[in-house]
Design an enzyme around this catalytic site. Sequence first.
Site, PDB file in Angstrom:
ATOM      1  N   ASP A 170       0.823  -1.214   0.000  1.00  0.00           N
ATOM      2  CA  ASP A 170       0.000   0.000   0.000  1.00  0.00           C
ATOM      3  C   ASP A 170       0.855   1.262   0.000  1.00  0.00           C
ATOM      4  O   ASP A 170       2.034   1.240   0.347  1.00  0.00           O
ATOM      5  CB  ASP A 170      -0.842   0.059   1.297  1.00  0.00           C
TER       6      ASP A 170
ATOM      7  N   TYR B 221       6.396  -9.839   7.526  1.00  0.00           N
ATOM      8  CA  TYR B 221       6.124  -8.413   7.734  1.00  0.00           C
ATOM      9  C   TYR B 221       6.474  -8.019   9.174  1.00  0.00           C
ATOM     10  O   TYR B 221       6.373  -8.843  10.093  1.00  0.00           O
ATOM     11  CB  TYR B 221       4.639  -8.105   7.521  1.00  0.00           C
TER      12      TYR B 221
END
Lengths: 271, 271
Positions: free
Chosen positions: B52, B110
Amino acid sequence: MRRIKLTVAYDGTNYCGWQIQPNGITIEEVLNQKLSKLTGEEIHVIGASRTDSGVHALGNIAVFDTNSTIPPGRFACAVNQKLPEDIVVIHSEEVPQGWHPRYQDCTKYYEYHILNSPIPNPLCRLTTSHVSFPLDEEKMQAAANYLTGTHDFKSFCNIRTNTDDTIRTIYSLDVIRDGEEIKIRVSGNGFLYNMVRIIAGTLIRVGRGFYQPEQIKEILDAKERTEAGVTAPPQGLTLVGIEYSGHVERGQNILRRNTSPEREKNGKNLF
Amino acid sequence: MRRIKLTVAYDGTNYCGWQIQPNGITIEEVLNQKLSKLTGEEIHVIGASRTDSGVHALGNIAVFDTNSTIPPGRFACAVNQKLPEDIVVIHSEEVPQGWHPRYQDCTKYYEYHILNSPIPNPLCRLTTSHVSFPLDEEKMQAAANYLTGTHDFKSFCNIRTNTDDTIRTIYSLDVIRDGEEIKIRVSGNGFLYNMVRIIAGTLIRVGRGFYQPEQIKEILDAKERTEAGVTAPPQGLTLVGIEYSGHVERGQNILRRNTSPEREKNGKNLF
């Protein structure tokens, strides 16, 4: 009229340093603007350390005089509402009228961060200096040991400095490797123009093997700027904090400092 | 025609994410431009993770096809000469023509970074999310434990996602406090749109005491996005790396990962 002391943290990336300049925005200027807006008075802050363009701070100190009725401890929160995200006042308090951030005995704490890896890291490029050649941190520490104590640091001072007194005392100077990150931590009673960055640049040359650690003594004795290494880039440098005669003005804890009160005052309180 | 695989690190602050957008510059677009300039061909990279806007990466993966005579291992260095400082190709190599970064079995890693302090820190504002309220990391870990394993993560997925298959496997999900910094480390076989940021937002709500850890089970069972917490801000999130069936594609070592080869493959290899 009251004198208010601020502890200020900033990302220096987008500023031409602390001190007001004819061309380019500075930390001092932004603080003056926002405090003036807040108080409705014309505010002029006086800073403890006039950090260079691109240099960061976690705990620089500034004072200003005001007739505002805002409680001293509330200035930090109030002005943070107006400041851009890259400048944060982390503490505010009243000090006596005569208190001046540059004319008090103090210990200043700086850190210089190096990323010692073959490839740069985009995520820390604004707060570290990238050195792709392998650095020997043990040799850097051996060199650093020659710099601690009281010396004439004329060789480690920008030639455009406007002082004749180039004698300073370094209380501690440590080279710490953690994986690919090397931190140079230095504390002292004051630093000459560019002194920490010239020390960093010189220690990097030692780390690369261009200077032997013991040559530091000759460089000091030469009292000649050209004998030392280049001035290391500004983005690696952070003013961690300033300690005034027993009164600790500290930045935030992100540098994982050990500040236990039992610890002896040996110039390592803020690290 | 050869297929080249790139490992790409970037600071996502100034980009509208990975994927090409009509309005705003993206990582994919910049890579296409610079690789096209380098090779003289029209290059279109295919990325593994379409991160994103504002999300960072230390080891995203991309492939492209080329007739260039540049040796595969030299592409990284060559394109880095043309890339802006906030995008760095850290590795390049040739892969078989059929190799596709989104259609291989993989583990994605992540990290979500939180600064949990009363006052924000300007020096890490671009790579952490600031939470001023105290967070209880033990409760956050207790909640995280309900999310590991194979589940339908529909409650943890942006409603605008375009997949019906919302079942994913989380191999590990750890909440680690180090002073004022909290890291949420997660590995899995794939993540839905906004899934890691919704997990982070939900764990933050648990840490504040708004949800009890055991409510996570109900949230999963509801299969309803509105039951989970808000999507945490993008700047705290970094795609650390992607591991393809035994072949580790890792970003740089700044997150202090422990990657000893002896370590069991339990979804913690890249941390």
